[in-house]
Scaffold this motif. Sequence first.
Motif, PDB file in Angstrom:
ATOM      1  N   GLY A  44       0.835  -1.228  -0.002  1.00 58.26           N
ATOM      2  CA  GLY A  44       0.041   0.054  -0.107  1.00 58.26           C
ATOM      3  C   GLY A  44       0.713   1.256   0.003  1.00 58.26           C
ATOM      4  O   GLY A  44       0.411   2.253  -0.903  1.00 58.26           O
ATOM      5  N   ALA A  45       2.041   1.043   0.770  1.00 52.43           N
ATOM      6  CA  ALA A  45       2.667   2.193   1.091  1.00 52.43           C
ATOM      7  C   ALA A  45       3.356   2.825  -0.905  1.00 52.43           C
ATOM      8  O   ALA A  45       3.455   3.900  -1.078  1.00 52.43           O
ATOM      9  N   LEU A  46       3.735   1.705  -1.522  1.00 57.67           N
ATOM     10  CA  LEU A  46       4.342   1.804  -2.762  1.00 57.67           C
ATOM     11  C   LEU A  46       3.142   2.311  -3.461  1.00 57.67           C
ATOM     12  O   LEU A  46       3.439   3.411  -4.497  1.00 57.67           O
ATOM     13  N   GLY A 101      12.044   3.690  -0.678  1.00 66.06           N
ATOM     14  CA  GLY A 101      11.867   3.719   0.785  1.00 66.06           C
ATOM     15  C   GLY A 101      10.128   3.116   1.138  1.00 66.06           C
ATOM     16  O   GLY A 101      10.295   2.532   2.135  1.00 66.06           O
ATOM     17  N   PRO A 102       9.230   3.626   0.417  1.00 66.17           N
ATOM     18  CA  PRO A 102       7.805   3.523   1.099  1.00 66.17           C
ATOM     19  C   PRO A 102       7.613   1.662   1.078  1.00 66.17           C
ATOM     20  O   PRO A 102       7.603   1.298   0.063  1.00 66.17           O
ATOM     21  N   GLY A 103       7.604   1.481   2.245  1.00 64.15           N
ATOM     22  CA  GLY A 103       7.128   0.194   2.637  1.00 64.15           C
ATOM     23  C   GLY A 103       8.262  -0.837   2.185  1.00 64.15           C
ATOM     24  O   GLY A 103       8.323  -1.858   2.085  1.00 64.15           O
ATOM     25  N   LEU A 104       9.692  -0.222   2.034  1.00 58.90           N
ATOM     26  CA  LEU A 104      10.707  -1.284   1.548  1.00 58.90           C
ATOM     27  C   LEU A 104      11.065  -2.234   2.343  1.00 58.90           C
ATOM     28  O   LEU A 104      11.496  -3.390   1.860  1.00 58.90           O
ATOM     29  N   ASP A 127      13.072   7.932   1.881  1.00 55.96           N
ATOM     30  CA  ASP A 127      12.172   8.075   2.621  1.00 55.96           C
ATOM     31  C   ASP A 127      12.198   6.635   3.505  1.00 55.96           C
ATOM     32  O   ASP A 127      12.735   5.632   2.936  1.00 55.96           O
ATOM     33  N   ALA A 128      11.641   7.099   4.468  1.00 53.57           N
ATOM     34  CA  ALA A 128      10.931   5.658   5.316  1.00 53.57           C
ATOM     35  C   ALA A 128      12.332   4.599   5.580  1.00 53.57           C
ATOM     36  O   ALA A 128      13.220   5.233   6.048  1.00 53.57           O
ATOM     37  N   ASP A 129      12.026   3.310   4.991  1.00 55.13           N
ATOM     38  CA  ASP A 129      12.927   2.341   5.200  1.00 55.13           C
ATOM     39  C   ASP A 129      14.489   2.882   4.562  1.00 55.13           C
ATOM     40  O   ASP A 129      15.488   2.223   4.982  1.00 55.13           O
ATOM     41  N   LEU A 131      15.776   5.547   4.652  1.00 58.31           N
ATOM     42  CA  LEU A 131      16.510   6.266   5.858  1.00 58.31           C
ATOM     43  C   LEU A 131      16.889   5.608   7.055  1.00 58.31           C
ATOM     44  O   LEU A 131      17.856   5.597   7.329  1.00 58.31           O
ATOM     45  N   ASN A 132      15.787   4.485   7.159  1.00 62.35           N
ATOM     46  CA  ASN A 132      16.495   3.655   8.406  1.00 62.35           C
ATOM     47  C   ASN A 132      17.996   2.809   7.866  1.00 62.35           C
ATOM     48  O   ASN A 132      18.585   2.529   8.675  1.00 62.35           O
ATOM     49  N   ILE A 133      17.928   2.365   6.683  1.00 63.06           N
ATOM     50  CA  ILE A 133      18.880   1.658   6.259  1.00 63.06           C
ATOM     51  C   ILE A 133      20.089   2.520   6.016  1.00 63.06           C
ATOM     52  O   ILE A 133      21.397   2.191   6.351  1.00 63.06           O
ATOM     53  N   HIS A 153      10.707  11.605   9.203  1.00 60.06           N
ATOM     54  CA  HIS A 153       9.875  12.181  10.474  1.00 60.06           C
ATOM     55  C   HIS A 153      10.752  12.079  11.452  1.00 60.06           C
ATOM     56  O   HIS A 153      12.046  11.471  11.370  1.00 60.06           O
ATOM     57  N   PRO A 154      10.281  12.843  12.644  1.00 59.35           N
ATOM     58  CA  PRO A 154      11.349  12.607  13.838  1.00 59.35           C
ATOM     59  C   PRO A 154      11.867  11.454  14.266  1.00 59.35           C
ATOM     60  O   PRO A 154      12.785  11.344  14.478  1.00 59.35           O
ATOM     61  N   GLY A 155      11.120  10.280  14.151  1.00 51.37           N
ATOM     62  CA  GLY A 155      11.741   9.055  14.465  1.00 51.37           C
ATOM     63  C   GLY A 155      13.019   8.721  13.299  1.00 51.37           C
ATOM     64  O   GLY A 155      13.796   8.143  13.986  1.00 51.37           O
ATOM     65  N   ALA A 158      15.834  10.825  14.346  1.00 59.36           N
ATOM     66  CA  ALA A 158      16.569  10.545  15.349  1.00 59.36           C
ATOM     67  C   ALA A 158      17.427   9.359  15.162  1.00 59.36           C
ATOM     68  O   ALA A 158      18.725   9.510  15.636  1.00 59.36           O
ATOM     69  N   ARG A 159      17.094   8.510  14.337  1.00 58.12           N
ATOM     70  CA  ARG A 159      18.023   7.369  14.065  1.00 58.12           C
ATOM     71  C   ARG A 159      19.051   7.600  13.009  1.00 58.12           C
ATOM     72  O   ARG A 159      20.300   7.133  13.354  1.00 58.12           O
ATOM     73  N   LEU A 160      18.769   8.509  12.164  1.00 56.69           N
ATOM     74  CA  LEU A 160      19.936   9.126  11.400  1.00 56.69           C
ATOM     75  C   LEU A 160      21.004   9.717  11.910  1.00 56.69           C
ATOM     76  O   LEU A 160      22.148  10.049  11.650  1.00 56.69           O
ATOM     77  N   VAL A 168      15.530  15.541  19.056  1.00 55.82           N
ATOM     78  CA  VAL A 168      15.451  15.810  17.571  1.00 55.82           C
ATOM     79  C   VAL A 168      14.328  17.066  17.824  1.00 55.82           C
ATOM     80  O   VAL A 168      14.317  18.302  17.407  1.00 55.82           O
ATOM     81  N   GLN A 169      13.098  16.768  18.512  1.00 59.51           N
ATOM     82  CA  GLN A 169      11.959  17.553  18.636  1.00 59.51           C
ATOM     83  C   GLN A 169      12.150  18.835  19.514  1.00 59.51           C
ATOM     84  O   GLN A 169      11.761  19.851  19.191  1.00 59.51           O
ATOM     85  N   SER A 170      13.292  18.713  20.457  1.00 63.87           N
ATOM     86  CA  SER A 170      13.672  19.933  21.248  1.00 63.87           C
ATOM     87  C   SER A 170      14.190  21.029  20.595  1.00 63.87           C
ATOM     88  O   SER A 170      14.284  22.175  20.804  1.00 63.87           O
ATOM     89  N   GLY A 218       3.101  10.146   4.829  1.00 63.29           N
ATOM     90  CA  GLY A 218       4.395  10.461   4.130  1.00 63.29           C
ATOM     91  C   GLY A 218       4.595   9.702   2.840  1.00 63.29           C
ATOM     92  O   GLY A 218       5.587  10.351   2.203  1.00 63.29           O
ATOM     93  N   ASP A 219       4.047   8.651   2.569  1.00 60.70           N
ATOM     94  CA  ASP A 219       4.242   7.931   1.333  1.00 60.70           C
ATOM     95  C   ASP A 219       3.528   8.699   0.312  1.00 60.70           C
ATOM     96  O   ASP A 219       4.289   8.966  -0.979  1.00 60.70           O
ATOM     97  N   VAL A 220       2.465   9.342   0.450  1.00 61.13           N
ATOM     98  CA  VAL A 220       1.943  10.422  -0.655  1.00 61.13           C
ATOM     99  C   VAL A 220       3.123  11.677  -0.612  1.00 61.13           C
ATOM    100  O   VAL A 220       3.201  11.806  -2.027  1.00 61.13           O
TER     101      VAL A 220
END
Length: 285
Positions: A44-46, A101-104, A127-129, A131-133, A153-155, A158-160, A168-170, A218-220
Motif C-alpha cells: 500500500g505504501a508503494l 523507501g515506501p514500505g521497503l 524516505d522511510a526504510d 532512511l532507516n537503512i 519524520h522525527p523518528g 533520530a535514527r539518522l 530532535v523535537q527539542s 508520508g508515502d503520498v
Amino acid sequence: MTMNEAFVALNWQTVPTLPARSPQAHKGSFGHVFAVGGGPGMGGALALACAAAYRVGAGLVTAVGHPSAIPYLAAWLPEATWRDWPARFGDLPEQAVLAVGPGLGQGLAAHDLLLEIGTLSHPQVWDADALNILARFGPELLAADAPRLFTPHPGEAARLLGVTVAAVQSDRAAAICRLQARYGGYWVLKGHHSLLLGGAGRWLCPLGNPGMATGGSGDVLTGILAGLLAQDLAADKALSLGVCLHARAGDLAAARMGEASLLARDILAAVPHALQELAQNHDGN
Ligand SMILES: NC(=O)C1=CN([C@@H]2O[C@H](COP(=O)(O)OP(=O)(O)OC[C@H]3O[C@@H](n4cnc5c(N)ncnc54)[C@H](OP(=O)(O)O)[C@@H]3O)[C@@H](O)[C@H]2O)[C@@H](O)CC1
Ligand SMILES: Nc1ncnc2c1ncn2[C@@H]1O[C@H](COP(=O)(O)OP(=O)(O)O)[C@@H](O)[C@H]1O
C-alpha cells in the motif's frame, strides 16, 4: 536570532508552481518515476507513492516492488508499470527519478537495492526504510553525487543522527542542519510545521494539520516530490512546492471529512484540487 527564526514561513499564495504544459507535450515530456518499496505486507505504501507521482503530473510511473505487492498494485493503479524485486537499474532511462523507501522493509534485498541506488546519479527521494537503512550504514551508502531529497519524520531523523526523538523535537532546526551536514542533499523534517532545508533556502511550512498523522500520509509526500523532480523542477522548488502542496491537500481533505477520519488516500484525492488552487493563485498574481 534563534535558529528557528532563520526558517522563513512559506506562503501558499506565492509558492512556485508547475509550468504550463506545451500543447505538443507527450508523456515523455514529464519524466519517469521509479518508486522502489512495497516489501511484504506494505504494498500500500508503494501504491500511494506511485499514485501521488502521477497526480502531480509525472508522465510515467514504474513501481519496483516485492512480487507479493504487484497484483494488488496492478489492480489499484493500472496506470503504473511494474518490476519485481530483485531489480537492477542498469537500464534506467536518462530522465528517470527514483523514489526509494515506501514500505521497503529493512531486509537484505532492500539493502542490496539501496547499495545500487546509492551509486546512481539520477535525482532521488529517500524516505522511510531507505532512511532507516541509511542510518545503519552511514553516508558511505550515498556513493555517487546525485540531487537527493530526504524526508524523515522525527523518528527517522533520530535514527539518522543517533539521538532520541525528544532530542530532535527539542531543537528541530539544529537537527535538520546536522542531517544536511552529515548526509548532504535537501531535507524536510516532517511533522507540525515541517522544516525544509534546500540548497538556497530554509523554510517552514505553516500548512497541514494533525489529521495527517495517519499511516501512508508520508508515502503520498514521497510520490509528490518524485513526480515534481521528474518534471525537471529544481530540487529547491520541488521541495517547497511539494511539501506545501501535500500539506494544503491535507487541509482541504480535513475540511471535508474532519481530522480524525482522514486517510492518506483522502490527501491524495485532494492533490488535484490543491494544484488547481495554486494555478488560480498564480493567474491572479
Ligand atoms: N500502508 C502501508 O503499507 C504503510 C507502510 N508504512 C511503512 O512502514 C514502515 C515503517 O514506517 P513507520 O513510520 O510506520 O515506523 P517507524 O519508522 O518505526 O516510525 C515510527 C516511530 O517514529 C516516531 N515518530 C514518527 N513520526 C513522529 C512525529 N511526527 N513526531 C514524533 N515522533 C515520531 C515515533 O517514535 P516514538 O514517539 O514512539 O518514540 C514512532 O513510534 C516504512 O517502510 C513505511 O513506509 C507506513 O508508511 C504506513 C503505511
Ligand atoms: N501534527 C501534524 N501537523 C501537520 N502535519 C503533520 C502532522 N502529523 C503528521 N503530519 C504530516 O503527515 C506526514 C506523515 O508522514 P510519515 O510520518 O512519514 O507517515 P507514514 O510513514 O505513515 O507515511 C508528514 O508529511 C507530516 O509532516
